[in-house]
Scaffold this active site. Structure first.
Site, PDB file in Angstrom:
ATOM      1  N   GLU A   1    -156.151  48.634-105.947  1.00 19.82           N
ATOM      2  CA  GLU A   1    -156.116  48.584-104.372  1.00 19.82           C
ATOM      3  C   GLU A   1    -154.666  49.482-103.917  1.00 19.82           C
ATOM      4  O   GLU A   1    -153.955  48.711-103.084  1.00 19.82           O
ATOM      5  CB  GLU A   1    -155.717  47.266-103.956  1.00 19.82           C
ATOM      6  CG  GLU A   1    -156.953  46.157-104.659  1.00 19.82           C
ATOM      7  CD  GLU A   1    -156.482  44.734-104.268  1.00 19.82           C
ATOM      8  OE1 GLU A   1    -155.312  44.454-103.894  1.00 19.82           O
ATOM      9  OE2 GLU A   1    -157.132  43.826-104.883  1.00 19.82           O
ATOM     10  N   PRO A   2    -154.684  50.748-104.055  1.00 19.93           N
ATOM     11  CA  PRO A   2    -153.644  51.400-103.682  1.00 19.93           C
ATOM     12  C   PRO A   2    -153.651  51.747-102.248  1.00 19.93           C
ATOM     13  O   PRO A   2    -154.574  52.287-101.826  1.00 19.93           O
ATOM     14  CB  PRO A   2    -153.445  52.740-104.667  1.00 19.93           C
ATOM     15  CG  PRO A   2    -155.087  53.104-104.884  1.00 19.93           C
ATOM     16  CD  PRO A   2    -155.488  51.403-105.052  1.00 19.93           C
ATOM     17  N   GLY A   3    -152.593  51.805-101.612  1.00 24.04           N
ATOM     18  CA  GLY A   3    -152.508  52.088-100.157  1.00 24.04           C
ATOM     19  C   GLY A   3    -151.608  53.252-100.004  1.00 24.04           C
ATOM     20  O   GLY A   3    -151.994  54.381 -99.782  1.00 24.04           O
ATOM     21  N   ARG A   4    -150.376  52.653 -99.754  1.00 26.77           N
ATOM     22  CA  ARG A   4    -149.169  53.595 -99.407  1.00 26.77           C
ATOM     23  C   ARG A   4    -149.257  55.063-100.373  1.00 26.77           C
ATOM     24  O   ARG A   4    -149.013  56.040 -99.915  1.00 26.77           O
ATOM     25  CB  ARG A   4    -147.769  53.068 -99.734  1.00 26.77           C
ATOM     26  CG  ARG A   4    -146.523  53.720 -99.326  1.00 26.77           C
ATOM     27  CD  ARG A   4    -145.271  53.014 -99.789  1.00 26.77           C
ATOM     28  NE  ARG A   4    -145.521  51.558 -99.660  1.00 26.77           N
ATOM     29  CZ  ARG A   4    -145.055  50.903 -98.372  1.00 26.77           C
ATOM     30  NH1 ARG A   4    -144.390  51.955 -97.389  1.00 26.77           N
ATOM     31  NH2 ARG A   4    -145.001  49.718 -98.481  1.00 26.77           N
TER      32      ARG A   4
ATOM     33  N   ARG B   1    -141.687  51.149 -89.195  1.00 28.34           N
ATOM     34  CA  ARG B   1    -141.137  50.712 -90.387  1.00 28.34           C
ATOM     35  C   ARG B   1    -139.463  50.592 -90.319  1.00 28.34           C
ATOM     36  O   ARG B   1    -139.145  49.636 -90.910  1.00 28.34           O
ATOM     37  CB  ARG B   1    -141.574  51.757 -91.351  1.00 28.34           C
ATOM     38  CG  ARG B   1    -142.848  51.270 -91.698  1.00 28.34           C
ATOM     39  CD  ARG B   1    -143.454  52.343 -92.943  1.00 28.34           C
ATOM     40  NE  ARG B   1    -143.010  51.764 -94.229  1.00 28.34           N
ATOM     41  CZ  ARG B   1    -141.962  52.349 -94.774  1.00 28.34           C
ATOM     42  NH1 ARG B   1    -141.098  53.345 -94.476  1.00 28.34           N
ATOM     43  NH2 ARG B   1    -141.428  51.613 -95.951  1.00 28.34           N
TER      44      ARG B   1
ATOM     45  N   CYS C   1    -136.982  50.252 -74.610  1.00 32.98           N
ATOM     46  CA  CYS C   1    -135.857  49.308 -74.250  1.00 32.98           C
ATOM     47  C   CYS C   1    -135.636  48.235 -75.482  1.00 32.98           C
ATOM     48  O   CYS C   1    -135.968  46.952 -75.115  1.00 32.98           O
ATOM     49  CB  CYS C   1    -136.136  48.529 -72.854  1.00 32.98           C
ATOM     50  SG  CYS C   1    -136.667  50.239 -71.747  1.00 32.98           S
ATOM     51  N   GLU C   2    -135.324  48.555 -76.555  1.00 32.39           N
ATOM     52  CA  GLU C   2    -135.118  47.663 -77.696  1.00 32.39           C
ATOM     53  C   GLU C   2    -133.804  48.260 -78.446  1.00 32.39           C
ATOM     54  O   GLU C   2    -133.855  49.469 -78.884  1.00 32.39           O
ATOM     55  CB  GLU C   2    -135.960  47.545 -78.678  1.00 32.39           C
ATOM     56  CG  GLU C   2    -137.195  46.829 -78.130  1.00 32.39           C
ATOM     57  CD  GLU C   2    -137.254  45.179 -77.919  1.00 32.39           C
ATOM     58  OE1 GLU C   2    -136.451  44.788 -78.570  1.00 32.39           O
ATOM     59  OE2 GLU C   2    -138.366  44.774 -77.308  1.00 32.39           O
TER      60      GLU C   2
END
Ligand SMILES: *Cc1c(COP(=O)(O)O)cnc(C)c1O
Length: 425
Positions: free
Chosen positions: A284-287, A323, A354-355
């Site tokens: 199940e690879p994603g990245r 991220r 605004c953070e």
């Protein structure tokens, strides 16, 4: 200025000091389509897939792309056409995968909180396997499947209790986290599942974490999982497939994860040694399939000198690239045009939101001025798919590059799209 280093596996290159993705000039692309702009390389995605296929050569296997990493329809379509299945975690992802042309039989459904409606929809689509994460979920799936009138194919996701040595938020294979069924309860859980009339046991699954840059946690998890397979099959329950999850890392900041083929050659040595080399393997690879295939182009709006820090304020923000805010993650940030003679200075690259958490890179040496275009690197995974409209910002356009051809795969939001489902009093 000197040309910055680029991560491996990107299909990015400086040509005559201009950054290109495959054969496409990125400064040109930003000036045509505006920023922020996500750009992906088709070749980088297919190369990443090919590395897994090399590792699996001559074996029974199915690659199920973990689509939460990047769930844009055209990306899914590309992987579906290349023969991939999909690892989904919601009804929304099921619908997306099917809309992109996925083969339902190659879909597996992970996640700790599947609803009855999602289970029903997945049974209706005829998916290949539910990766069940708790005994309570087994009971509910059994009920739903009995109502539906078919046995639900299942794996149990086991928690092998190995440390993937990654960020705590993306580590999933330790006792203390919410994923999977505890190692010591697995054999009994299989015995229970095998006698549920609405269920059909087809496999076993584990997924130990994300951005893993070392083969050893995989090898440890494989041993722990194979011990369980020995015990489960000794009880007369046959498993058609073994699913080793995803999690292989990519090069963000000089990281050196094993390549997919090298990792799998090692894992197959173990599987062969323990007599499981001919079993069907799922992953199940994603990245690792999409992360290094993407960049986010952003324009420098203002240079803002400060007493302690200098800020480089750009038009991409934490809503586009979550991220850094979420995991304190590092992304390379480079100018697309290196012909300028602006002197380099240390800056924090920040967005307009605004953070204080709205930063993309800290303490970077960059030779840029207002109006320049920067590329935020390795943003093909967990970027656009995690994005939001926070601060009522429009979500960016996405382009997939194929050789010299840039294909628009998502238009930039129009502001009125943001409130399409809202109602005034
Ligand atoms: C997120 C996830 C994956 C993919 O992880 P990557 O680190 O992107 O490879 C695979 N399986 C499950 C169950 C997941 O939740």
């Amino acid at each position: 200025m000197t040309t910055p280093n680029l991560p491996r596996g990107t299909h990015l290159q400086y040509r005559v000091q201009q950054l290109t993705l495959e054969e496409v000039d990125l400064k040109q692309l930003a000036s045509t389509h505006g920023t922020p702009l996500f750009v992906y390389s088709k070749a980088a995605m297919l190369d990443a897939l090919a590395a897994y296929e090399t590792g699996f050569k001559g074996r029974q296997s199915q690659i199920c792309y973990a689509m939460k990493a990047n769930s844009s329809l055209a990306v899914l379509q590309l992987f579906a056409k290349a023969g991939c299945g999909f690892d989904i975690v919601s009804g929304g992802e099921l619908a997306r995968a099917l809309a992109a042309g996925a083969d339902a039989k190659k879909i597996i459904f992970s996640g700790v909180g599947k609803t009855r409606e999602e289970m029903w929809a997945a049974l209706g689509a005829g998916i290949g396997c539910f990766n069940v994460e708790s005994l309570a979920e087994l009971d509910v799936l059994n009920e739903v499947a009995l109502d539906f009138g078919e046995r639900a194919p299942i794996s149990l996701r086991v928690n092998p209790d190995v440390d993937a040595k990654t960020h705590p938020y993306i580590s999933t294979g330790l006792k203390g986290n919410k994923f999977g069924i505890a190692h010591k309860e697995v054999v009994q859980a299989y015995a229970y599942a095998a006698q549920c009339p609405g269920l059909r046991v087809v496999g076993i699954d584990c997924h130990i974490g994300s951005q893993i840059v070392d083969a050893s946690p995989y090898l440890d998890a494989a041993d722990r999982m194979l011990d369980l397979v020995d015990a489960i099959e000794a009880n007369g329950i046959a498993l058609e497939h073994l699913d080793f999850g995803g999690g292989l890392g990519i090069d963000y900041a000089g990281d050196t994860p094993p390549s997919a083929d090298v990792l799998w050659i090692k894992l197959f040595e173990k599987l062969d040694a323990r007599g499981y080399g001919n079993r069907k393997i799922l992953i199940e690879p994603g990245r690792s399939l999409v992360g290094n295939a993407g960049v986010c182009l952003t324009e420098v709006l203002y240079m803002k000198p400060g007493e302690d820090k200098n800020f480089c304020i750009v038009d991409a923000a934490m809503n586009d690239l979550p991220r850094p805010t979420l995991y304190d993650a590092y992304h390379g940030i480079v100018p697309v045009d290196t012909t300028g003679d602006t002197p380099a200075q240390m800056v924090d690259v920040v967005g307009p939101i605004c953070e204080s958490g709205d930063w993309l890179g800290r303490d970077r040496s960059l030779a840029v001025q207002a109006g320049d275009i920067l590329a935020v690197l390795s943003t093909g995974a967990y970027s656009m798919s995690m994005g939001s409209n926070y601060n009522s910002r429009n979500r960016p356009m996405e382009i997939l590059v194929d050789g010299t051809e840039p294909h628009i795969i998502r238009e930039r939001d129009r502001t009125e799209d943001q409130w399409a489902n809202e109602r005034l009093l």
